[in-house]
Enzyme design. Structure first.
Site, short mmCIF file in Angstrom:
data_model
loop_
_atom_site.label_atom_id
_atom_site.label_comp_id
_atom_site.label_asym_id
_atom_site.label_seq_id
_atom_site.Cartn_x
_atom_site.Cartn_y
_atom_site.Cartn_z
N ASP A 15 -1.72 -1.35 -3.76
CA ASP A 15 -1.61 -0.44 -5.11
C ASP A 15 -0.85 -0.60 -5.95
OD1 ASP A 15 -0.28 1.42 -3.76
OD2 ASP A 15 -1.38 2.11 -2.73
N HIS B 48 -3.92 -17.24 -5.24
CA HIS B 48 -4.55 -16.77 -4.04
C HIS B 48 -5.75 -17.57 -3.76
CE1 HIS B 48 -6.50 -16.28 -8.29
NE2 HIS B 48 -7.37 -16.19 -7.77
N ASP B 49 -5.75 -18.65 -4.23
CA ASP B 49 -7.84 -18.84 -4.00
C ASP B 49 -7.55 -20.44 -3.25
OD1 ASP B 49 -8.97 -17.15 -6.10
OD2 ASP B 49 -8.57 -19.10 -7.21
N ASP C 231 -8.78 -15.87 -16.52
CA ASP C 231 -10.13 -16.63 -15.38
C ASP C 231 -10.54 -18.18 -15.84
OD1 ASP C 231 -10.39 -16.47 -12.69
OD2 ASP C 231 -12.20 -16.17 -13.69
N ASP D 88 -4.84 3.77 2.56
CA ASP D 88 -5.74 3.39 3.02
C ASP D 88 -5.57 2.36 3.40
OD1 ASP D 88 -5.25 2.10 0.41
OD2 ASP D 88 -6.64 3.27 -0.67
N ASP E 75 0.61 -1.49 0.17
CA ASP E 75 0.09 -0.45 -0.18
C ASP E 75 1.31 1.01 0.14
OD1 ASP E 75 -1.79 1.66 0.21
OD2 ASP E 75 -1.70 1.20 2.37
N ASN F 232 -0.92 4.87 -0.10
CA ASN F 232 -0.93 6.05 0.43
C ASN F 232 -1.80 5.99 1.53
OD1 ASN F 232 -2.39 4.23 -0.58
ND2 ASN F 232 -3.98 5.74 -1.59
N ASP G 115 -4.38 -10.51 -15.98
CA ASP G 115 -5.69 -11.44 -15.75
C ASP G 115 -6.48 -11.14 -16.39
OD1 ASP G 115 -7.19 -13.02 -13.94
OD2 ASP G 115 -6.08 -13.62 -12.35
N GLU H 34 -6.37 -20.92 -16.76
CA GLU H 34 -7.44 -21.25 -15.87
C GLU H 34 -7.77 -22.64 -15.56
OE1 GLU H 34 -9.24 -20.83 -10.90
OE2 GLU H 34 -9.98 -20.20 -13.27
O1 TEU Z 1 -11.31 -19.19 -9.76
C1 TEU Z 1 -11.70 -19.98 -10.37
C2 TEU Z 1 -12.50 -21.85 -9.06
O2 TEU Z 1 -12.25 -22.81 -10.29
C3 TEU Z 1 -12.69 -21.40 -7.93
O3 TEU Z 1 -13.85 -22.00 -7.72
C4 TEU Z 1 -11.54 -21.55 -7.08
O4 TEU Z 1 -11.15 -23.33 -6.94
C5 TEU Z 1 -12.11 -21.30 -5.86
O5 TEU Z 1 -12.10 -20.28 -5.25
C6 TEU Z 1 -11.27 -22.64 -4.73
O6 TEU Z 1 -11.66 -23.07 -3.88
C7 TEU Z 1 -11.43 -17.76 -10.27
C8 TEU Z 1 -10.37 -16.88 -9.33
O7 TEU Z 1 -8.74 -17.83 -9.84
C9 TEU Z 1 -11.23 -16.68 -8.69
O8 TEU Z 1 -10.56 -15.89 -8.17
C10 TEU Z 1 -12.44 -16.00 -8.22
O9 TEU Z 1 -13.22 -15.95 -7.86
C11 TEU Z 1 -13.02 -16.72 -9.92
O10 TEU Z 1 -12.36 -17.21 -10.68
C12 TEU Z 1 -14.19 -16.14 -10.01
O11 TEU Z 1 -13.95 -15.12 -11.27
CA CA Z 2 -3.40 1.88 -0.35
#
Ligand code: TEU
Ligand code: CA
Length: 557
Positions: free
Chosen positions: A41, A326-327, A211, A37, A33, A35, A110, A256
């Site tokens: 960013d 991130h998932d 995605d 908040d 971050d 700034n 993405d 993906e």
């Molecule tokens: O994720 C797709 C997906 O298969 C999700 O169901 C993912 O496996 C799940 O979050 C895991 O528990 C993509 C993105 O990577 C995710 O961040 C998004 O939320 C999703 O598409 C919808 O765009």
């Molecule tokens: Ca920020």
């Protein structure tokens, strides 16, 4: 792509820059971050580019930064050609690309086009009336006697259909109800997507991570128990995208694609298919019980899955190598030991990712061994998937006490707590209040600590990446597994022309003794990298591996 200009290696594999790359994934909301908040960013990212350069990666995959109401943290896009206010401006983004390219870093964006936000102007038009020109941009159906058109469930719990009063129909949303699915059968939708891709490519982006791209092919029949994508349609759409857009640029693409096998993945990625460069499969992520179960992975299934992908794609298609994103939960918590052997097991797992055939992906914080979060209340979670699962599970009679430990194991928020830069307040991520709680272990686990210690996880990654850039055998070599039945060790070789790599990985906290088969003993092998001060050599048939030890030998014929 003009195949005549492609250099070949070994016995005829095409050499490509994206095969030789190491990719670093940034989740912008939680990276840096600038700034105060509390939200990461673009200017924050720019301030850390030298850090990435120092790590040695050469490509960055940036999770969505487009305009979005943030129902799903940017995966719900309301304007594909502009930047989310919280992240900055298009000017900031242009500076980001410039600063990256200046440092020899490539940027992949993405591309989230299975669905848009319900606040996108296409959807706002679409829901106005049945004869609106944008009606067919989305998927509308009549209900059945006051119920949704079918029983399909959204990936985020509850029905995949949302009723809309204005026209008395339901729209399809495979994710949240603020993420209506786009109708790829409509050529106008495809045209819009191809145009917006060109918009970013002409601004200099070096590729896309696409995605849930295999969900764009919707089945002919909706009279089914659950949603099953129609791959034939997806292949047609992707070939059209390739012909109209991708083939005109020197870029990389990774799709993906949940549910693919090595066979179906090859259909998306084989050279002669002209679709994508590589895909993310989910076989390892879904193994051993899957999401929201208390199960832990088993080494035997990990080995079976990864080895299968190594051998079946070889010379056909290309692997993407990842253990978290991130998932997903943090890799060291899920596949290693995030307490006593955190450093050793994170290094061991990294060794595996960086010594297989394919392109490795590092998720921010992985390179310092960041761990899952120990949230103490369900109220601490922010992610829509977790929140909806909690709502649904409570409605089914589960208690908060039962749900909390499972949420701590599986929630996507494990990956989304802010990057831990140093041991000052909020880990140097923000001077304000972070949008999601910090992982309290930042005093111990942070970038500054890792930069200071020569035997840290960060420096180990740095070395792995450098080796990968140095030795073609690490990128392109053929894979062969040994000790397949061993329940503690993963062992394999990689071979290219006159070079052979021999890799030993101990997945346990035990010391493991091994008697090597003749093919693995070697007078000439030298240790390239290890997470212990290596004592073994391969001259004798006996070796002994320390807890979570990883060691890689190189043998030149
Ligand atoms: O994720 C797709 C997906 O298969 C999700 O169901 C993912 O496996 C799940 O979050 C895991 O528990 C993509 C993105 O990577 C995710 O961040 C998004 O939320 C999703 O598409 C919808 O765009
Ligand atoms: Ca920020």
């Amino acid at each position: 792509m003009d195949l005549r200009n492609i250099t070949k290696i070994g016995d005829g594999m095409a050499k490509n820059w994206w095969k030789e790359s190491v990719i670093y994934q940034i989740y912008p909301r939680s990276f840096m971050d600038s700034n105060g908040d509390g939200i990461g960013d673009i200017n924050g990212i720019i301030s850390k580019l030298d850090y990435l350069k120092d790590l040695g990666v050469n490509v960055v995959w940036l999770c969505p930064v487009y305009k979005s109401p943030n129902d799903d943290n940017g995966y719900d896009i309301s304007d594909y050609r502009d930047i989310m206010d919280e992240f900055g401006t298009l000017k900031d983004w242009e500076r980001l690309v410039k600063e990256m390219h200046k440092r020899g870093l490539k940027l992949i964006m993405d591309l989230v086009v299975n669905h848009s936000s319900d606040e996108h102007k296409w959807f706002i038009e679409s829901k106005k009336s049945k004869d609106n020109p944008y009606r067919d941009y989305y998927i509308w159906r009549d209900g059945k006697e006051g119920n949704p058109p079918n029983n399909w469930q959204s990936c985020f719990s509850f029905s995949a259909w949302q009723y809309d009063e204005t026209t008395g129909q339901y729209y399809l949303h495979l994710f949240s109800k603020k993420q209506p699915d786009l109708n790829w059968a409509n050529p106008k939708v495809r045209g819009e997507v191809f145009d917006l891709m060109k918009f970013w490519l002409d601004k200099g982006v070096d590729g896309f991570r696409m995605d849930v791209i295999n969900a764009i092919g919707k089945p002919d029949s909706f009279d089914t128990e659950w949603f099953t994508p129609d791959d034939q349609k997806t292949h047609r759409y992707l070939q059209e995208m390739n012909q109209k857009v991708l083939s005109h640029y020197d870029i990389m693409t990774v799709g993906e694609t949940g549910g693919v096998t090595p066979e179906t993945a090859s259909l998306f990625t084989a050279d002669d298919r002209n679709e994508l460069n590589m895909v993310f499969h989910f076989e390892l992520m879904d193994a051993d019980g899957g999401k929201w179960t208390p199960n832990r992975f088993k080494l035997m299934s990990l080995k079976e899955i990864l080895s299968k992908w190594q051998t079946q794609l070889d010379h056909k298609a290309w692997n993407s190598l990842y253990l978290n994103n991130h998932d997903q939960p943090r890799m060291v918590s899920r596949f290693g030991d995030d307490e006593k052997y955190r450093v050793q097991s994170a290094q061991m797992l990294a060794t595996m990712l960086h010594t297989m055939q394919g392109t490795p992906y590092i998720y921010q914080g992985e390179e310092i061994g960041m761990t899952n979060v120990p949230f103490t209340s369900l109220n601490d979670f922010k992610d829509i998937e977790t929140l909806n699962w909690v709502k649904e599970s409570l409605a089914k009679g589960k208690t908060a006490e039962e749900l909390l430990p499972i949420a701590n194991l599986w929630s996507r928020d494990n990956a989304r707590t802010p990057m831990q830069w140093n041991d000052t307040e909020n880990a140097g991520f923000t001077t304000g209040i972070p949008w999601i709680q910090m992982n309290p272990n930042y005093q111990k686990i942070n970038v500054r600590n890792d930069l200071e210690k020569s035997d840290s996880i960060f420096h180990y990654y740095q070395k792995l990446i450098q080796l990968r850039h140095q030795y073609d055998v690490i990128v392109y070599g053929d894979f062969h597994e040994y000790f397949n039945d061993n329940e503690q060790i993963y062992c394999y070789t990689r071979t290219l022309e006159h070079q052979r790599l021999i890799v030993f990985l101990n997945f346990t906290a035990d010391v493991v003794d091994l008697t090597l088969p003749k093919e693995l003993s070697s007078k000439k092998a030298v240790a390239l990298i290890s997470n212990y001060d290596e004592k073994n050599d391969l001259k004798s048939a006996q070796i002994s591996l320390q807890p979570y030890e990883a060691v890689v030998y190189l043998e030149e014929q």
